[in-house]
Write an enzyme that holds these catalytic residues in place. Structure first.
Site, PDB file in Angstrom:
ATOM      1  N   TYR A   1      35.881  14.980  11.334  1.00 31.99           N
ATOM      2  CA  TYR A   1      37.282  14.983  10.876  1.00 31.99           C
ATOM      3  C   TYR A   1      37.342  14.967   9.348  1.00 31.99           C
ATOM      4  O   TYR A   1      38.087  15.741   8.738  1.00 31.99           O
ATOM      5  CB  TYR A   1      38.012  13.778  11.456  1.00 31.99           C
ATOM      6  CG  TYR A   1      39.441  13.641  10.996  1.00 31.99           C
ATOM      7  CD1 TYR A   1      40.437  14.484  11.482  1.00 31.99           C
ATOM      8  CD2 TYR A   1      39.798  12.657  10.071  1.00 31.99           C
ATOM      9  CE1 TYR A   1      41.753  14.364  11.052  1.00 31.99           C
ATOM     10  CE2 TYR A   1      41.112  12.528   9.646  1.00 31.99           C
ATOM     11  CZ  TYR A   1      42.086  13.380  10.131  1.00 31.99           C
ATOM     12  OH  TYR A   1      43.393  13.255   9.713  1.00 31.99           O
TER      13      TYR A   1
ATOM     14  N   SER B   1      44.001  14.872   4.206  1.00 29.97           N
ATOM     15  CA  SER B   1      43.961  13.450   4.545  1.00 29.97           C
ATOM     16  C   SER B   1      43.166  12.723   3.488  1.00 29.97           C
ATOM     17  O   SER B   1      42.282  13.306   2.839  1.00 29.97           O
ATOM     18  CB  SER B   1      43.311  13.241   5.922  1.00 29.97           C
ATOM     19  OG  SER B   1      43.061  11.867   6.167  1.00 29.97           O
TER      20      SER B   1
END
Length: 262
Positions: free
Chosen positions: A166, A153
Protein backbone atom coordinates in the site's frame (compact mmCIF):
# COMPACT_ATOMS: atom_id res chain seq x y z
CA UNK A 1 -13.52 28.17 -18.34
CA UNK A 2 -12.02 30.88 -16.12
CA UNK A 3 -8.87 29.69 -14.32
CA UNK A 4 -7.39 32.73 -12.66
CA UNK A 5 -8.33 35.30 -10.05
CA UNK A 6 -11.43 37.39 -10.66
CA UNK A 7 -11.48 40.94 -12.01
CA UNK A 8 -10.99 42.33 -8.49
CA UNK A 9 -7.85 40.28 -8.04
CA UNK A 10 -9.23 37.99 -5.36
CA UNK A 11 -9.03 34.18 -5.54
CA UNK A 12 -12.25 32.31 -6.35
CA UNK A 13 -13.26 29.06 -4.68
CA UNK A 14 -16.67 28.63 -6.30
CA UNK A 15 -17.22 25.58 -8.51
CA UNK A 16 -20.61 26.55 -9.93
CA UNK A 17 -21.20 25.24 -13.45
CA UNK A 18 -18.44 22.64 -13.21
CA UNK A 19 -18.76 18.87 -13.38
CA UNK A 20 -16.77 16.57 -11.12
CA UNK A 21 -16.28 12.80 -11.11
CA UNK A 22 -15.28 11.16 -7.83
CA UNK A 23 -14.14 7.54 -7.82
CA UNK A 24 -14.82 5.33 -4.81
CA UNK A 25 -17.65 7.68 -3.89
CA UNK A 26 -19.85 5.30 -1.91
CA UNK A 27 -18.47 5.90 1.56
CA UNK A 28 -15.75 7.46 3.68
CA UNK A 29 -13.58 10.06 1.99
CA UNK A 30 -15.23 9.59 -1.41
CA UNK A 31 -18.66 10.35 0.00
CA UNK A 32 -17.40 13.39 1.91
CA UNK A 33 -15.53 14.73 -1.12
CA UNK A 34 -18.61 14.32 -3.32
CA UNK A 35 -20.74 16.28 -0.87
CA UNK A 36 -18.10 18.98 -0.44
CA UNK A 37 -17.76 19.49 -4.20
CA UNK A 38 -21.54 19.75 -4.50
CA UNK A 39 -21.59 22.25 -1.65
CA UNK A 40 -19.04 24.32 -3.58
CA UNK A 41 -21.35 24.37 -6.61
CA UNK A 42 -20.32 21.41 -8.77
CA UNK A 43 -22.50 18.72 -10.29
CA UNK A 44 -21.07 15.36 -9.27
CA UNK A 45 -20.80 12.02 -11.04
CA UNK A 46 -20.27 9.18 -8.58
CA UNK A 47 -17.87 6.37 -9.51
CA UNK A 48 -19.09 3.27 -7.66
CA UNK A 49 -18.03 -0.36 -7.54
CA UNK A 50 -21.77 -1.05 -7.56
CA UNK A 51 -23.82 1.80 -8.99
CA UNK A 52 -26.90 0.57 -7.10
CA UNK A 53 -25.31 1.68 -3.81
CA UNK A 54 -25.35 5.38 -4.70
CA UNK A 55 -29.03 6.32 -4.46
CA UNK A 56 -28.84 7.94 -1.00
CA UNK A 57 -25.81 10.03 -1.93
CA UNK A 58 -27.49 11.09 -5.17
CA UNK A 59 -30.46 12.33 -3.17
CA UNK A 60 -28.23 14.26 -0.76
CA UNK A 61 -26.45 16.00 -3.62
CA UNK A 62 -29.68 16.79 -5.44
CA UNK A 63 -31.09 18.23 -2.20
CA UNK A 64 -28.31 20.83 -2.47
CA UNK A 65 -29.65 21.84 -5.88
CA UNK A 66 -26.90 20.03 -7.81
CA UNK A 67 -27.14 17.26 -10.37
CA UNK A 68 -25.69 13.84 -9.67
CA UNK A 69 -25.20 10.61 -11.59
CA UNK A 70 -24.24 7.17 -10.22
CA UNK A 71 -21.79 5.30 -12.45
CA UNK A 72 -20.69 1.68 -12.56
CA UNK A 73 -16.95 2.10 -12.05
CA UNK A 74 -15.02 -0.76 -10.52
CA UNK A 75 -11.46 0.53 -10.68
CA UNK A 76 -10.04 -2.95 -11.27
CA UNK A 77 -11.83 -3.11 -14.65
CA UNK A 78 -10.54 -0.78 -17.35
CA UNK A 79 -13.68 -1.10 -19.45
CA UNK A 80 -15.75 0.24 -16.56
CA UNK A 81 -13.34 3.15 -16.07
CA UNK A 82 -13.52 4.31 -19.68
CA UNK A 83 -17.26 3.61 -19.85
CA UNK A 84 -17.97 5.65 -16.72
CA UNK A 85 -16.05 8.67 -18.01
CA UNK A 86 -17.84 8.45 -21.35
CA UNK A 87 -21.23 8.20 -19.62
CA UNK A 88 -20.49 11.17 -17.38
CA UNK A 89 -19.49 13.34 -20.35
CA UNK A 90 -22.52 12.23 -22.36
CA UNK A 91 -24.83 13.06 -19.44
CA UNK A 92 -23.34 16.39 -18.31
CA UNK A 93 -21.72 17.55 -21.54
CA UNK A 94 -18.30 18.11 -19.98
CA UNK A 95 -15.90 16.98 -17.26
CA UNK A 96 -13.93 19.59 -15.35
CA UNK A 97 -12.73 17.76 -12.24
CA UNK A 98 -11.61 14.19 -11.59
CA UNK A 99 -10.93 13.02 -8.04
CA UNK A 100 -9.13 9.67 -8.03
CA UNK A 101 -10.20 8.59 -4.55
CA UNK A 102 -10.75 4.83 -4.91
CA UNK A 103 -8.14 2.67 -3.23
CA UNK A 104 -7.60 -0.61 -1.40
CA UNK A 105 -5.22 -1.54 1.41
CA UNK A 106 -5.00 -5.25 2.22
CA UNK A 107 -2.55 -5.36 5.10
CA UNK A 108 -0.18 -8.22 5.85
CA UNK A 109 3.45 -8.62 6.89
CA UNK A 110 5.63 -8.45 3.78
CA UNK A 111 6.69 -12.07 4.16
CA UNK A 112 3.05 -13.20 4.00
CA UNK A 113 1.70 -10.89 1.29
CA UNK A 114 0.12 -12.86 -1.55
CA UNK A 115 0.58 -12.30 -5.25
CA UNK A 116 -3.20 -11.95 -5.59
CA UNK A 117 -3.33 -9.10 -3.04
CA UNK A 118 -0.24 -7.50 -4.59
CA UNK A 119 -1.75 -7.48 -8.07
CA UNK A 120 -5.13 -6.23 -6.85
CA UNK A 121 -3.63 -3.38 -4.81
CA UNK A 122 -1.58 -2.15 -7.77
CA UNK A 123 -4.51 -2.65 -10.15
CA UNK A 124 -6.82 -0.40 -8.16
CA UNK A 125 -4.45 2.13 -6.61
CA UNK A 126 -2.01 2.73 -9.46
CA UNK A 127 -3.35 1.24 -12.68
CA UNK A 128 -6.90 2.42 -11.97
CA UNK A 129 -5.71 5.92 -11.11
CA UNK A 130 -3.60 6.15 -14.26
CA UNK A 131 -6.30 4.98 -16.65
CA UNK A 132 -9.03 7.08 -15.02
CA UNK A 133 -6.70 10.06 -15.42
CA UNK A 134 -6.06 9.06 -19.04
CA UNK A 135 -9.77 8.82 -19.85
CA UNK A 136 -10.56 12.11 -18.15
CA UNK A 137 -7.40 13.73 -19.52
CA UNK A 138 -8.50 13.07 -23.10
CA UNK A 139 -11.73 14.95 -22.40
CA UNK A 140 -9.92 17.78 -20.62
CA UNK A 141 -7.40 18.15 -23.45
CA UNK A 142 -10.29 18.71 -25.86
CA UNK A 143 -11.77 21.26 -23.44
CA UNK A 144 -8.38 22.93 -22.82
CA UNK A 145 -9.19 22.88 -19.11
CA UNK A 146 -9.24 20.41 -16.26
CA UNK A 147 -8.40 19.59 -12.67
CA UNK A 148 -7.24 16.14 -11.56
CA UNK A 149 -6.82 15.45 -7.85
CA UNK A 150 -5.30 12.12 -6.84
CA UNK A 151 -5.55 10.45 -3.46
CA UNK A 152 -2.08 9.69 -2.20
CA UNK A 153 -1.49 9.09 1.51
CA UNK A 154 0.84 9.87 4.32
CA UNK A 155 1.73 6.20 3.78
CA UNK A 156 3.50 7.28 0.59
CA UNK A 157 5.94 9.33 2.68
CA UNK A 158 6.48 7.18 5.78
CA UNK A 159 6.81 3.43 6.34
CA UNK A 160 3.86 1.64 7.97
CA UNK A 161 4.35 -1.92 9.23
CA UNK A 162 2.29 -4.56 7.34
CA UNK A 163 1.48 -1.96 4.63
CA UNK A 164 4.55 -2.22 2.38
CA UNK A 165 2.60 -2.65 -0.85
CA UNK A 166 0.00 0.00 0.00
CA UNK A 167 2.78 2.45 0.93
CA UNK A 168 4.50 1.72 -2.38
CA UNK A 169 1.35 2.45 -4.38
CA UNK A 170 0.76 5.75 -2.59
CA UNK A 171 4.34 6.83 -3.18
CA UNK A 172 3.78 5.98 -6.85
CA UNK A 173 0.67 8.18 -6.91
CA UNK A 174 2.65 11.17 -5.67
CA UNK A 175 5.18 10.75 -8.47
CA UNK A 176 2.56 9.97 -11.12
CA UNK A 177 0.95 13.26 -10.11
CA UNK A 178 4.15 15.13 -10.97
CA UNK A 179 4.54 13.32 -14.29
CA UNK A 180 1.00 14.02 -15.49
CA UNK A 181 1.21 17.63 -14.30
CA UNK A 182 4.31 18.24 -16.41
CA UNK A 183 2.87 16.47 -19.45
CA UNK A 184 -0.59 18.06 -19.43
CA UNK A 185 0.15 21.56 -18.18
CA UNK A 186 0.28 22.82 -21.78
CA UNK A 187 -3.40 21.86 -22.05
CA UNK A 188 -4.37 23.98 -19.02
CA UNK A 189 -4.82 20.86 -16.90
CA UNK A 190 -3.51 20.83 -13.34
CA UNK A 191 -2.75 17.55 -11.57
CA UNK A 192 -2.29 17.50 -7.81
CA UNK A 193 -2.72 15.08 -4.93
CA UNK A 194 -3.70 15.07 -1.29
CA UNK A 195 -2.12 12.71 1.23
CA UNK A 196 -4.19 12.20 4.39
CA UNK A 197 -3.17 10.58 7.64
CA UNK A 198 -5.48 8.10 9.38
CA UNK A 199 -9.06 9.33 9.04
CA UNK A 200 -12.19 7.95 10.67
CA UNK A 201 -13.72 5.98 7.77
CA UNK A 202 -15.20 2.50 7.34
CA UNK A 203 -11.85 1.47 5.87
CA UNK A 204 -9.89 2.38 9.03
CA UNK A 205 -12.55 1.41 11.56
CA UNK A 206 -11.19 -2.06 12.32
CA UNK A 207 -7.58 -0.93 12.78
CA UNK A 208 -8.51 2.05 14.94
CA UNK A 209 -10.69 -0.18 17.13
CA UNK A 210 -7.48 -1.73 18.48
CA UNK A 211 -6.64 0.42 21.57
CA UNK A 212 -2.88 -0.04 21.20
CA UNK A 213 -2.89 0.80 17.50
CA UNK A 214 -5.13 3.81 18.05
CA UNK A 215 -2.94 5.15 20.87
CA UNK A 216 0.22 4.73 18.76
CA UNK A 217 -1.43 6.45 15.80
CA UNK A 218 -2.57 9.41 17.88
CA UNK A 219 0.91 9.74 19.36
CA UNK A 220 2.50 9.74 15.90
CA UNK A 221 0.15 12.50 14.70
CA UNK A 222 2.68 14.73 16.32
CA UNK A 223 1.13 18.18 16.27
CA UNK A 224 -2.60 17.61 16.81
CA UNK A 225 -2.74 14.17 18.49
CA UNK A 226 -6.12 13.15 17.13
CA UNK A 227 -7.64 11.16 14.30
CA UNK A 228 -9.01 13.21 11.42
CA UNK A 229 -12.56 13.38 10.09
CA UNK A 230 -13.39 12.96 6.38
CA UNK A 231 -14.53 16.57 5.95
CA UNK A 232 -11.13 17.76 7.14
CA UNK A 233 -9.64 16.32 3.94
CA UNK A 234 -12.23 17.80 1.59
CA UNK A 235 -11.13 21.42 1.95
CA UNK A 236 -7.85 20.72 0.18
CA UNK A 237 -9.67 18.87 -2.60
CA UNK A 238 -12.14 21.70 -3.17
CA UNK A 239 -9.29 24.22 -3.12
CA UNK A 240 -7.25 22.28 -5.69
CA UNK A 241 -10.35 21.96 -7.90
CA UNK A 242 -11.05 25.69 -7.73
CA UNK A 243 -9.76 28.65 -9.75
CA UNK A 244 -7.89 29.75 -6.59
CA UNK A 245 -5.38 26.92 -7.19
CA UNK A 246 -4.70 27.82 -10.84
CA UNK A 247 -0.92 28.07 -10.37
CA UNK A 248 -0.54 24.87 -8.32
CA UNK A 249 0.28 21.66 -10.16
CA UNK A 250 2.41 18.57 -9.56
CA UNK A 251 2.09 19.02 -5.81
CA UNK A 252 0.97 16.66 -3.04
CA UNK A 253 -0.57 18.28 0.03
CA UNK A 254 -0.01 16.31 3.22
CA UNK A 255 -3.00 16.38 5.56
CA UNK A 256 -1.36 14.51 8.37
CA UNK A 257 -1.82 16.48 11.59
CA UNK A 258 1.95 16.91 11.81
CA UNK A 259 2.93 13.22 11.51
CA UNK A 260 5.68 13.87 8.92
CA UNK A 261 6.85 17.05 10.66
CA UNK A 262 8.65 14.93 13.25
Amino acid sequence: MKDVVNMNGFPEFDLSGQVALVTGAARGLGRAISLALANAGADVALGLRDRNTGSNLVREIEAMGRRSLPLQMDMAHLDQISGAVEEAVAHFGRLDILVNNAGVAPGNPAENFTEEDFDYTLAVNVKGTFFASQAAGRVMIRQAHGRIINMSSQAGFVALPTESVYCTTKAAIAHLTKCLAVEWGKHNITVNAVAPTFIFTPGTEEALADPAFRADTIERIAALHRIGEPMEVTGAVVFLASPAASLITGHTILIDGGWTAR
